[in-house]
Scaffold this motif. Structure first.
Motif, PDB file in Angstrom:
ATOM      1  N   GLN A 115      10.091  -2.319 -33.951  1.00 53.38           N
ATOM      2  CA  GLN A 115       9.683  -3.141 -32.810  1.00 53.38           C
ATOM      3  C   GLN A 115      10.590  -4.373 -32.661  1.00 53.38           C
ATOM      4  O   GLN A 115      10.966  -4.740 -31.541  1.00 53.38           O
ATOM      5  N   ILE A 116      10.932  -4.975 -33.785  1.00 54.53           N
ATOM      6  CA  ILE A 116      11.827  -6.141 -33.719  1.00 54.53           C
ATOM      7  C   ILE A 116      13.207  -5.724 -33.240  1.00 54.53           C
ATOM      8  O   ILE A 116      13.850  -6.415 -32.436  1.00 54.53           O
ATOM      9  N   THR A 117      13.668  -4.571 -33.697  1.00 58.00           N
ATOM     10  CA  THR A 117      14.979  -4.087 -33.258  1.00 58.00           C
ATOM     11  C   THR A 117      14.989  -3.821 -31.764  1.00 58.00           C
ATOM     12  O   THR A 117      15.936  -4.177 -31.048  1.00 58.00           O
ATOM     13  N   ALA A 118      13.922  -3.187 -31.262  1.00 59.10           N
ATOM     14  CA  ALA A 118      13.846  -2.912 -29.825  1.00 59.10           C
ATOM     15  C   ALA A 118      13.734  -4.191 -29.020  1.00 59.10           C
ATOM     16  O   ALA A 118      14.322  -4.320 -27.936  1.00 59.10           O
ATOM     17  N   MET A 119      12.970  -5.173 -29.537  1.00 62.54           N
ATOM     18  CA  MET A 119      12.791  -6.418 -28.808  1.00 62.54           C
ATOM     19  C   MET A 119      14.100  -7.201 -28.732  1.00 62.54           C
ATOM     20  O   MET A 119      14.474  -7.716 -27.672  1.00 62.54           O
ATOM     21  N   THR A 120      14.810  -7.294 -29.821  1.00 63.19           N
ATOM     22  CA  THR A 120      16.043  -8.077 -29.833  1.00 63.19           C
ATOM     23  C   THR A 120      17.199  -7.370 -29.165  1.00 63.19           C
ATOM     24  O   THR A 120      18.243  -7.986 -28.916  1.00 63.19           O
ATOM     25  N   ALA A 121      17.020  -6.069 -28.853  1.00 65.59           N
ATOM     26  CA  ALA A 121      18.084  -5.339 -28.153  1.00 65.59           C
ATOM     27  C   ALA A 121      18.065  -5.594 -26.670  1.00 65.59           C
ATOM     28  O   ALA A 121      18.984  -5.183 -25.953  1.00 65.59           O
ATOM     29  N   GLU A 122      17.019  -6.254 -26.158  1.00 62.79           N
ATOM     30  CA  GLU A 122      16.948  -6.529 -24.724  1.00 62.79           C
ATOM     31  C   GLU A 122      18.044  -7.517 -24.319  1.00 62.79           C
ATOM     32  O   GLU A 122      18.420  -8.396 -25.081  1.00 62.79           O
ATOM     33  N   THR A 123      18.510  -7.352 -23.138  1.00 60.69           N
ATOM     34  CA  THR A 123      19.507  -8.274 -22.606  1.00 60.69           C
ATOM     35  C   THR A 123      18.815  -9.539 -22.100  1.00 60.69           C
ATOM     36  O   THR A 123      17.590  -9.592 -21.946  1.00 60.69           O
ATOM     37  N   GLU A 142      18.938 -10.806 -19.145  1.00 54.65           N
ATOM     38  CA  GLU A 142      18.339 -10.598 -17.823  1.00 54.65           C
ATOM     39  C   GLU A 142      17.010  -9.875 -17.947  1.00 54.65           C
ATOM     40  O   GLU A 142      16.050 -10.184 -17.230  1.00 54.65           O
ATOM     41  N   GLN A 143      16.915  -8.882 -18.850  1.00 52.61           N
ATOM     42  CA  GLN A 143      15.657  -8.170 -19.038  1.00 52.61           C
ATOM     43  C   GLN A 143      14.574  -9.086 -19.586  1.00 52.61           C
ATOM     44  O   GLN A 143      13.415  -8.986 -19.221  1.00 52.61           O
ATOM     45  N   ALA A 144      14.961  -9.982 -20.469  1.00 51.13           N
ATOM     46  CA  ALA A 144      13.986 -10.910 -21.028  1.00 51.13           C
ATOM     47  C   ALA A 144      13.453 -11.844 -19.959  1.00 51.13           C
ATOM     48  O   ALA A 144      12.272 -12.151 -19.918  1.00 51.13           O
ATOM     49  N   LEU A 147      14.042 -15.157 -35.198  1.00 49.33           N
ATOM     50  CA  LEU A 147      14.088 -16.542 -34.729  1.00 49.33           C
ATOM     51  C   LEU A 147      15.427 -16.873 -34.094  1.00 49.33           C
ATOM     52  O   LEU A 147      15.487 -17.620 -33.107  1.00 49.33           O
ATOM     53  N   THR A 148      16.505 -16.301 -34.625  1.00 47.12           N
ATOM     54  CA  THR A 148      17.817 -16.507 -34.003  1.00 47.12           C
ATOM     55  C   THR A 148      17.849 -15.917 -32.601  1.00 47.12           C
ATOM     56  O   THR A 148      18.364 -16.522 -31.645  1.00 47.12           O
ATOM     57  N   TRP A 149      17.271 -14.730 -32.473  1.00 48.30           N
ATOM     58  CA  TRP A 149      17.210 -14.099 -31.140  1.00 48.30           C
ATOM     59  C   TRP A 149      16.375 -14.926 -30.175  1.00 48.30           C
ATOM     60  O   TRP A 149      16.747 -15.109 -29.005  1.00 48.30           O
ATOM     61  N   ALA A 150      15.227 -15.450 -30.612  1.00 45.78           N
ATOM     62  CA  ALA A 150      14.356 -16.236 -29.734  1.00 45.78           C
ATOM     63  C   ALA A 150      15.049 -17.500 -29.254  1.00 45.78           C
ATOM     64  O   ALA A 150      14.896 -17.898 -28.087  1.00 45.78           O
ATOM     65  N   GLN A 151      15.844 -18.125 -30.102  1.00 47.10           N
ATOM     66  CA  GLN A 151      16.535 -19.346 -29.691  1.00 47.10           C
ATOM     67  C   GLN A 151      17.676 -19.051 -28.732  1.00 47.10           C
ATOM     68  O   GLN A 151      17.938 -19.825 -27.811  1.00 47.10           O
ATOM     69  N   GLN A 152      18.366 -17.938 -28.917  1.00 49.67           N
ATOM     70  CA  GLN A 152      19.504 -17.626 -28.064  1.00 49.67           C
ATOM     71  C   GLN A 152      19.085 -17.041 -26.721  1.00 49.67           C
ATOM     72  O   GLN A 152      19.675 -17.376 -25.684  1.00 49.67           O
ATOM     73  N   ARG A 153      18.065 -16.195 -26.718  1.00 48.64           N
ATOM     74  CA  ARG A 153      17.670 -15.503 -25.492  1.00 48.64           C
ATOM     75  C   ARG A 153      16.657 -16.294 -24.661  1.00 48.64           C
ATOM     76  O   ARG A 153      16.711 -16.277 -23.435  1.00 48.64           O
ATOM     77  N   HIS A 154      15.737 -16.976 -25.326  1.00 53.01           N
ATOM     78  CA  HIS A 154      14.654 -17.663 -24.594  1.00 53.01           C
ATOM     79  C   HIS A 154      14.704 -19.170 -24.750  1.00 53.01           C
ATOM     80  O   HIS A 154      13.785 -19.868 -24.306  1.00 53.01           O
ATOM     81  N   GLU A 155      15.775 -19.705 -25.384  1.00 52.48           N
ATOM     82  CA  GLU A 155      15.971 -21.151 -25.526  1.00 52.48           C
ATOM     83  C   GLU A 155      14.768 -21.822 -26.177  1.00 52.48           C
ATOM     84  O   GLU A 155      14.314 -22.891 -25.764  1.00 52.48           O
ATOM     85  N   VAL A 156      14.230 -21.195 -27.190  1.00 51.34           N
ATOM     86  CA  VAL A 156      13.135 -21.781 -27.963  1.00 51.34           C
ATOM     87  C   VAL A 156      13.718 -22.869 -28.858  1.00 51.34           C
ATOM     88  O   VAL A 156      14.684 -22.638 -29.577  1.00 51.34           O
ATOM     89  N   LYS A 166       7.622 -19.735 -24.779  1.00 53.96           N
ATOM     90  CA  LYS A 166       8.848 -19.235 -24.155  1.00 53.96           C
ATOM     91  C   LYS A 166       8.934 -17.708 -24.102  1.00 53.96           C
ATOM     92  O   LYS A 166       9.409 -17.140 -23.122  1.00 53.96           O
ATOM     93  N   VAL A 167       8.489 -17.049 -25.159  1.00 55.69           N
ATOM     94  CA  VAL A 167       8.669 -15.600 -25.283  1.00 55.69           C
ATOM     95  C   VAL A 167       7.562 -14.873 -24.512  1.00 55.69           C
ATOM     96  O   VAL A 167       6.402 -15.335 -24.486  1.00 55.69           O
ATOM     97  N   PRO A 168       7.847 -13.735 -23.877  1.00 55.53           N
ATOM     98  CA  PRO A 168       6.812 -12.971 -23.171  1.00 55.53           C
ATOM     99  C   PRO A 168       5.710 -12.481 -24.115  1.00 55.53           C
ATOM    100  O   PRO A 168       5.846 -12.520 -25.342  1.00 55.53           O
ATOM    101  N   SER A 169       4.618 -12.021 -23.523  1.00 53.17           N
ATOM    102  CA  SER A 169       3.427 -11.652 -24.307  1.00 53.17           C
ATOM    103  C   SER A 169       3.712 -10.512 -25.298  1.00 53.17           C
ATOM    104  O   SER A 169       3.177 -10.497 -26.407  1.00 53.17           O
ATOM    105  N   GLN A 170       4.548  -9.539 -24.919  1.00 55.76           N
ATOM    106  CA  GLN A 170       4.850  -8.447 -25.833  1.00 55.76           C
ATOM    107  C   GLN A 170       5.563  -8.959 -27.089  1.00 55.76           C
ATOM    108  O   GLN A 170       5.257  -8.553 -28.213  1.00 55.76           O
ATOM    109  N   GLY A 171       6.513  -9.876 -26.880  1.00 53.89           N
ATOM    110  CA  GLY A 171       7.201 -10.461 -28.025  1.00 53.89           C
ATOM    111  C   GLY A 171       6.278 -11.352 -28.846  1.00 53.89           C
ATOM    112  O   GLY A 171       6.413 -11.451 -30.066  1.00 53.89           O
ATOM    113  N   GLN A 172       5.301 -11.992 -28.204  1.00 54.71           N
ATOM    114  CA  GLN A 172       4.359 -12.839 -28.932  1.00 54.71           C
ATOM    115  C   GLN A 172       3.554 -12.023 -29.949  1.00 54.71           C
ATOM    116  O   GLN A 172       3.297 -12.495 -31.066  1.00 54.71           O
ATOM    117  N   ALA A 173       3.155 -10.825 -29.566  1.00 52.17           N
ATOM    118  CA  ALA A 173       2.381  -9.976 -30.486  1.00 52.17           C
ATOM    119  C   ALA A 173       3.217  -9.587 -31.702  1.00 52.17           C
ATOM    120  O   ALA A 173       2.728  -9.565 -32.841  1.00 52.17           O
TER     121      ALA A 173
END
Length: 486
Positions: free
Chosen positions: A471-479, A481-483, A408-417, A435-442
């Protein structure tokens, strides 16, 4: 008008005594009056809210207050004289209102504190035109009904009820709802909060409207008591009722006495001329009657020594004064229209202000209370490693809480949720899906499902925890710009 059926004693009262009597009368009919007001205000609010906006619905209810007050006046005008009255018959009184009068009360006289005091002239006496104007002038002549103070009292009472009921409602909500958070997010709150707040406002004005209407109506009645001597008339009627037999006997005795008097008068004859001379001489005495000559200008009289007529100048200044009065009301109307437009566009006067406390809260990530298993100061540095360690030790709930903090911390910082402390799992999932892309939604769907199984079902989650962690580690490692590209 049957004065003997009044529910109170008609006598001269001060304005404050009239308001005390208002409270006593409203207490006797409070349920019917509140029901009558809600039957008009709630349908209007629901219709406008569904068609346009709930905030506009609350504004329309406020604007139509002069219309909603007329059935209350019809009800109290019958109840005061102990006549049978029904809510349905009072509602039908709306059909008898004149459109021109109501348009005037909804525009020019909308903010007038005297509308409850003068409404009986239009609704009960059914006067119009010049007769209505003269009647209002007579009611206001040499009297102070204190209607401005009464309106200020009712407005403040409405505000106190609104704030009190709102605070009570917030206090009854479970502790997971933060009042401070709600204060900051009042213009971004869910739709149900806006509907609930407007319903509380309608309830507040429905509690105060009977007081305002009845206070103005009783002030009108007591003004008529002063003008028409209702107290004297009623006193004489009571005396006539109690002494009807005695008066008849006395009248018969007096008639008999005059009948038995001798026809010849032995009274001394009066010299009228001598009496007249004595009165004239007494009037001419300087110390007996004090006389004073006062000069008053006669504007309407024409000067005999001047051929010019200056009455046109008076008419010019009168017209200028009327134009200035109309200009002031036009400016007030434009100001009200601008305020309504500003509220609709900005959703409040303070929407663009930034409070220091609010900015401080927004700098940190907000974790809903349902997921806050641990305090912020006790959070480990590496949440992923701590989650794996807790899961291996059988602390599944704490492990998922660490993962939720991290994700949730990552979602608020990267995608302004935008998350609030009072959100439920479903509300958090909806905000993330927007806010989050479909892959992150799953990934979040699996995480929330596991949390619900452990936190609410008290069962062991049927998931591959190591795979979910990777999967969470890989998702939150995105920059960032990639998000955005995803």
């Amino acid at each position: 008008m049957e004065l003997n059926r009044l529910s109170f004693t008609p006598r001269k009262r001060s304005a404050y005594e009239t308001f005390d009597l208002t409270v006593l009368l409203v207490k006797q009919h409070i349920v019917a009056l509140i029901t009558l007001y809600l039957m008009m205000a709630v349908p209007v609010f629901l219709i406008v809210g569904f068609l346009l906006n709930w905030g506009i619905g609350g504004f329309v209810v406020w604007w139509l207050k002069p219309v909603f007050e007329r059935p209350l006046l019809d009800y109290m005008s019958k109840a005061v004289f102990n006549q049978p009255v029904k809510i349905s018959s009072s509602l039908k009184s709306l059909k008898q209102l004149k459109v021109a009068d109501m348009l005037a009360h909804l525009t020019i006289f909308r903010l007038s504190p005297n509308r409850a005091f003068l409404a009986p002239v239009e609704q009960l006496e059914r006067l119009s035109g010049e007769r209505k104007t003269k009647r209002k002038q007579v009611l206001f002549a040499s009297t102070k009904p204190k209607q401005t103070l009464w309106m200020l009292f009712c407005v403040h009472f409405e505000f106190i009820l609104l704030m009190g009921i709102s605070a009570l409602t917030i206090a009854l909500v479970p502790h997971s709802f933060s009042a401070q958070e709600a204060m900051y997010q009042i213009f971004e709150a869910p739709i149900w909060v806006e509907i609930a707040f407007n319903f509380i406002y309608i309830l507040s004005i429905s509690l105060v409207a009977p007081l305002f209407v009845t206070g103005g109506f009783l002030a009108y009645l007591h003004r008529r008591v002063e003008l028409e001597g209702w107290d004297l008339e009623l006193a004489f009627k009571n005396i006539r009722t109690r002494l009807a037999g005695v008066v008849s006997a006395v009248a018969l005795l007096i008639l008999t006495t005059f009948t038995l008097q001798p026809s010849t008068s032995y009274a001394e004859q009066i010299d009228k001329q001598a009496v007249k001379e004595q009165v004239t001489a007494l009037y001419n005495e300087p110390n007996v009657i004090e006389t004073e000559t006062t000069w008053l200008p006669n504007i309407e009289a024409k000067a005999s020594s001047s051929d010019s007529d200056w009455s046109w100048l008076i008419d010019v200044f009168t017209a200028i004064g009327q134009m200035f009065g109309m200009l002031v009301w036009v400016l007030v109307g434009l100001l009200v229209i601008w305020l309504v437009y500003y509220l609709m566009q900005k959703r409040g006067f303070f929407a663009n202000l930034s409070l220091p406390e609010r900015s401080k809260v927004n700098e940190e990530s907000v974790i809903p209370t349902l997921f806050a298993e641990i305090k912020s100061k006790d959070l480990p540095t590496d949440l992923i490693a701590a989650a794996k360690q807790c899961f291996e030790q059988g602390q599944h709930r704490l492990a998922l809480a660490y993962l939720l903090h991290h994700a949730l911390t990552w979602a608020q910082q990267r995608h302004e949720v935008r998350l609030h402390r009072s959100m439920t799992e479903r509300e958090c999932k909806g905000a993330i899906d927007a806010k989050v892309p479909s892959q992150g939604q799953a990934i979040f769907a699996r995480l929330f499902s596991a949390w619900v199984t452990v936190a609410w079902g008290h069962k062991t989650p049927d998931i591959d925890f190591i795979e979910l962690t990777e999967q969470i580690t890989a998702m939150t490692a995105e920059t960032k710009e990639q998000a955005r590209e995803a």
